[in-house]
Design a protein around this motif. Structure first.
Motif, PDB file in Angstrom:
ATOM      1  N   ARG A  44       0.826  -1.202   0.000  1.00 45.31           N
ATOM      2  CA  ARG A  44       0.000   0.000   0.000  1.00 45.31           C
ATOM      3  C   ARG A  44       0.861   1.253   0.000  1.00 45.31           C
ATOM      4  O   ARG A  44       1.937   1.303   0.606  1.00 45.31           O
ATOM      5  N   VAL A  45       0.382   2.278  -0.701  1.00 43.07           N
ATOM      6  CA  VAL A  45       1.071   3.568  -0.688  1.00 43.07           C
ATOM      7  C   VAL A  45       0.810   4.239   0.652  1.00 43.07           C
ATOM      8  O   VAL A  45      -0.353   4.365   1.060  1.00 43.07           O
ATOM      9  N   PRO A  46       1.864   4.643   1.382  1.00 41.84           N
ATOM     10  CA  PRO A  46       1.661   5.293   2.689  1.00 41.84           C
ATOM     11  C   PRO A  46       0.743   6.504   2.563  1.00 41.84           C
ATOM     12  O   PRO A  46       0.980   7.407   1.755  1.00 41.84           O
ATOM     13  N   GLY A  47      -0.346   6.487   3.319  1.00 43.09           N
ATOM     14  CA  GLY A  47      -1.263   7.616   3.311  1.00 43.09           C
ATOM     15  C   GLY A  47      -2.162   7.682   2.097  1.00 43.09           C
ATOM     16  O   GLY A  47      -2.938   8.634   1.954  1.00 43.09           O
ATOM     17  N   GLY A  48      -2.091   6.695   1.216  1.00 41.71           N
ATOM     18  CA  GLY A  48      -2.918   6.721   0.002  1.00 41.71           C
ATOM     19  C   GLY A  48      -3.746   5.475  -0.141  1.00 41.71           C
ATOM     20  O   GLY A  48      -3.760   4.591   0.717  1.00 41.71           O
ATOM     21  N   ARG A  49      -4.480   5.381  -1.271  1.00 38.29           N
ATOM     22  CA  ARG A  49      -5.350   4.248  -1.514  1.00 38.29           C
ATOM     23  C   ARG A  49      -4.762   3.236  -2.493  1.00 38.29           C
ATOM     24  O   ARG A  49      -5.233   2.122  -2.599  1.00 38.29           O
ATOM     25  N   GLY A  50      -3.764   3.642  -3.224  1.00 41.97           N
ATOM     26  CA  GLY A  50      -3.211   2.784  -4.258  1.00 41.97           C
ATOM     27  C   GLY A  50      -2.212   1.775  -3.722  1.00 41.97           C
ATOM     28  O   GLY A  50      -1.886   1.749  -2.534  1.00 41.97           O
ATOM     29  N   SER A  51      -1.736   0.916  -4.625  1.00 45.45           N
ATOM     30  CA  SER A  51      -0.732  -0.085  -4.289  1.00 45.45           C
ATOM     31  C   SER A  51       0.452   0.062  -5.220  1.00 45.45           C
ATOM     32  O   SER A  51       0.330   0.600  -6.324  1.00 45.45           O
ATOM     33  N   THR A  52       1.603  -0.426  -4.778  1.00 49.15           N
ATOM     34  CA  THR A  52       2.801  -0.422  -5.624  1.00 49.15           C
ATOM     35  C   THR A  52       3.321  -1.837  -5.744  1.00 49.15           C
ATOM     36  O   THR A  52       3.011  -2.708  -4.920  1.00 49.15           O
ATOM     37  N   PHE A  53       4.134  -2.041  -6.795  1.00 48.10           N
ATOM     38  CA  PHE A  53       4.588  -3.393  -7.108  1.00 48.10           C
ATOM     39  C   PHE A  53       6.078  -3.384  -7.418  1.00 48.10           C
ATOM     40  O   PHE A  53       6.617  -2.414  -7.983  1.00 48.10           O
ATOM     41  N   ASP A  54       6.719  -4.507  -7.062  1.00 47.37           N
ATOM     42  CA  ASP A  54       8.149  -4.642  -7.298  1.00 47.37           C
ATOM     43  C   ASP A  54       8.423  -4.818  -8.791  1.00 47.37           C
ATOM     44  O   ASP A  54       7.796  -5.647  -9.454  1.00 47.37           O
ATOM     45  N   VAL A  55       9.340  -4.031  -9.327  1.00 48.15           N
ATOM     46  CA  VAL A  55       9.629  -4.038 -10.761  1.00 48.15           C
ATOM     47  C   VAL A  55      10.061  -5.428 -11.227  1.00 48.15           C
ATOM     48  O   VAL A  55       9.544  -5.960 -12.219  1.00 48.15           O
ATOM     49  N   LYS A  56      11.012  -6.034 -10.530  1.00 49.11           N
ATOM     50  CA  LYS A  56      11.552  -7.324 -10.955  1.00 49.11           C
ATOM     51  C   LYS A  56      10.475  -8.408 -10.928  1.00 49.11           C
ATOM     52  O   LYS A  56      10.424  -9.280 -11.801  1.00 49.11           O
ATOM     53  N   GLU A  57       9.575  -8.344  -9.931  1.00 53.17           N
ATOM     54  CA  GLU A  57       8.512  -9.348  -9.815  1.00 53.17           C
ATOM     55  C   GLU A  57       7.536  -9.224 -10.980  1.00 53.17           C
ATOM     56  O   GLU A  57       7.114 -10.218 -11.561  1.00 53.17           O
ATOM     57  N   VAL A  58       7.201  -7.990 -11.331  1.00 58.26           N
ATOM     58  CA  VAL A  58       6.277  -7.759 -12.447  1.00 58.26           C
ATOM     59  C   VAL A  58       6.919  -8.190 -13.764  1.00 58.26           C
ATOM     60  O   VAL A  58       6.280  -8.826 -14.614  1.00 58.26           O
ATOM     61  N   GLU A  59       8.192  -7.862 -13.939  1.00 59.16           N
ATOM     62  CA  GLU A  59       8.888  -8.246 -15.177  1.00 59.16           C
ATOM     63  C   GLU A  59       8.974  -9.762 -15.310  1.00 59.16           C
ATOM     64  O   GLU A  59       8.828 -10.312 -16.407  1.00 59.16           O
ATOM     65  N   ALA A  60       9.215 -10.460 -14.188  1.00 58.77           N
ATOM     66  CA  ALA A  60       9.283 -11.928 -14.226  1.00 58.77           C
ATOM     67  C   ALA A  60       7.939 -12.523 -14.629  1.00 58.77           C
ATOM     68  O   ALA A  60       7.877 -13.479 -15.420  1.00 58.77           O
ATOM     69  N   LEU A  61       6.842 -11.970 -14.098  1.00 53.17           N
ATOM     70  CA  LEU A  61       5.517 -12.462 -14.467  1.00 53.17           C
ATOM     71  C   LEU A  61       5.231 -12.188 -15.934  1.00 53.17           C
ATOM     72  O   LEU A  61       4.652 -13.024 -16.636  1.00 53.17           O
ATOM     73  N   ALA A  62       5.647 -11.032 -16.424  1.00 52.04           N
ATOM     74  CA  ALA A  62       5.452 -10.702 -17.832  1.00 52.04           C
ATOM     75  C   ALA A  62       6.198 -11.682 -18.732  1.00 52.04           C
ATOM     76  O   ALA A  62       5.678 -12.104 -19.780  1.00 52.04           O
ATOM     77  N   ARG A  63       7.418 -12.069 -18.320  1.00 51.03           N
ATOM     78  CA  ARG A  63       8.187 -13.039 -19.109  1.00 51.03           C
ATOM     79  C   ARG A  63       7.488 -14.398 -19.132  1.00 51.03           C
ATOM     80  O   ARG A  63       7.445 -15.061 -20.164  1.00 51.03           O
ATOM     81  N   ARG A  64       6.931 -14.817 -17.982  1.00 49.25           N
ATOM     82  CA  ARG A  64       6.206 -16.097 -17.934  1.00 49.25           C
ATOM     83  C   ARG A  64       4.995 -16.064 -18.851  1.00 49.25           C
ATOM     84  O   ARG A  64       4.710 -17.016 -19.574  1.00 49.25           O
TER      85      ARG A  64
END
Length: 425
Positions: A44-64
């Motif tokens: 979660r973004v501190p003080g906000g409603r959105g979420s953030t994601f780890d770049v390497k984790e997202v890139e690995a999922l995209a490759r799969r």
């Protein structure tokens, strides 16, 4: 993992939901679906409603995802698709990790379908169809020729129900589940009744029985039918299920995805196989002995239906359960004996075990049902599994089910073909 101190000048790079969706080629809602399935982690973004994601984790999922869309698999063999729905192992299969035969023995078809869709059991759940949807589907089916097969009737009913649903293009999970819970009973209600005076109420198996047999059903027979529906609800990536996932990958709505599955199911090597076993069983019952019937089949070069399954080296677990239940029904005894005679006689030629098609044939033949009844049972049951796979595919990257063709034709460029002089210009 904790955030580093930004003042140090080395804060880790995180992706917003929009950025992660763009990198994966999916909608933002699908990113959260990946999170709920444990394929991505979010913060979660501190003080906000959105979420953030780890770049390497997202890139690995995209490759799969890219590897899957290219049709490659870890073993370099057949197309492999990640799924959380069904696992088939040596002579056993599981729905979301739970033994499928135990589920089918203890829960109704509707309850097993809910487990497949949501991972939750809802005791006593019943599927009901809107009167308007049933009326449209019945009118469409009633307009078909009398000789129309059951799968064609179901396909027409599905298309008619789709036309009557202005919200069919809503692919959100809640909307698709709502469609599933009304489409399946609509398909059953659209079939012409075989048992006159029967009221469309109670469990789905009771309503389906009245479409398949002109005989009143006892509780033991209804239990066999309900268990058969639950056992057949899914079986991993069978040919019809793969067609459904291809349609869902192109973001076809649930009715269209089910229609794609019904089109493939009609093949004699898939849903229609039980009809061949039914006719073979009747021939053995008429002859009083399997030997001459099997001899004639082999002489004609035909494969003996109802025997063997490429995924089960031993007995098909679905057949094992159904045979056990059929033993409790006295009128099924002759058909059961004929089925055992078929297995024993064929074993002299090649050792093959009974599969679910032969078990369905015993059920349909002993219940006064037509040879097409097994195909109808198969189609109605599998509709729930198709919806489960469509839902899963809606959460993946669009159009990933697009293998590349391996061209083996003439090497281009070729000259333009000459006009056929035997035909007028």
């Amino acid at each position: 993992m904790r955030d580093q101190d930004p003042s140090a000048g080395h804060a880790e790079r995180r992706l917003t939901t929009k950025e992660a969706a763009e990198l994966l080629g999916v909608k933002p809602e699908t990113v959260y679906a990946y999170v709920s399935r444990g394929q991505l982690s979010s913060r979660r973004v501190p003080g906000g409603r959105g979420s953030t994601f780890d770049v390497k984790e997202v890139e690995a999922l995209a490759r799969r995802n890219r590897r899957e869309s290219s049709g490659s698999s870890p073993s370099g063999g057949e197309l492999s698709v990640r799924t959380r729905i069904t696992l088939i192992e040596t002579d056993r299969y599981f729905f979301r990790g739970v033994d499928a035969t135990e589920l089918a023995m203890r829960h109704s078809y509707e309850e097993v379908a809910e487990w497949l869709w949501t991972g939750r059991l809802r005791p006593g759940i019943a599927f009901t169809a809107p009167e308007a949807s049933v009326a449209v589907a019945r009118r469409a089916v009633d307009a078909l020729p009398e000789h129309t097969g059951p799968t064609d009737r179901l396909r027409v009913a599905a298309i008619a129900a789709a036309v009557a649903d202005p919200l069919r293009f809503d692919l959100s999970e809640d909307a698709v589940l709502g469609t599933a819970r009304t489409l399946i009973p609509t398909l059953v209600a659209a079939l012409p009744p075989a048992l006159r005076g029967h009221r469309d109420e109670g469990p789905l198996a009771h309503r389906l029985w009245a479409r398949l047999s002109g005989r009143d059903a006892d509780e033991a027979s209804l239990r066999v039918l309900d268990t058969a529906l639950a056992l057949l609800v899914d079986h991993d990536l069978a040919a019809s299920t793969l067609a459904v996932r291809v349609a869902a990958s192109a973001r076809a709505h649930a009715y269209a995805a089910v229609s794609a599955g019904l089109g493939v199911l009609e093949g004699p090597l898939h849903g229609a196989a039980s009809g061949l076993a039914h006719r073979l069983l009747l021939d053995v019952l008429d002859e009083g002995n399997a030997a001459p019937v099997i001899a004639e089949e082999l002489r004609a070069g035909r494969r003996i239906p109802g025997l063997g399954h490429r995924l089960y080296p031993g007995e098909d677990p679905r057949a094992r359960v159904l045979f056990g239940l059929l033993e409790e029904i006295p009128r099924a005894a002759p058909a059961l004996a004929a089925a055992r005679d078929i297995v024993a006689t064929t074993a002299r030629h090649t050792p093959l075990h009974a599969n679910v098609d032969l078990a369905l044939a015993v059920l349909t033949a002993s219940s006064g049902m037509p040879s097409t009844a097994g195909e109808t049972i198969f189609a109605v049951a599998r509709t729930a599994g198709w919806i489960a796979h469509a839902l899963e595919e809606y959460g993946e990257r669009p159009l990933r089910m697009r293998p590349s063709g391996h061209y083996v034709g003439p090497k281009p460029p070729q000259p333009l073909p000459e006009q056929d002089q035997s035909r007028p210009a």
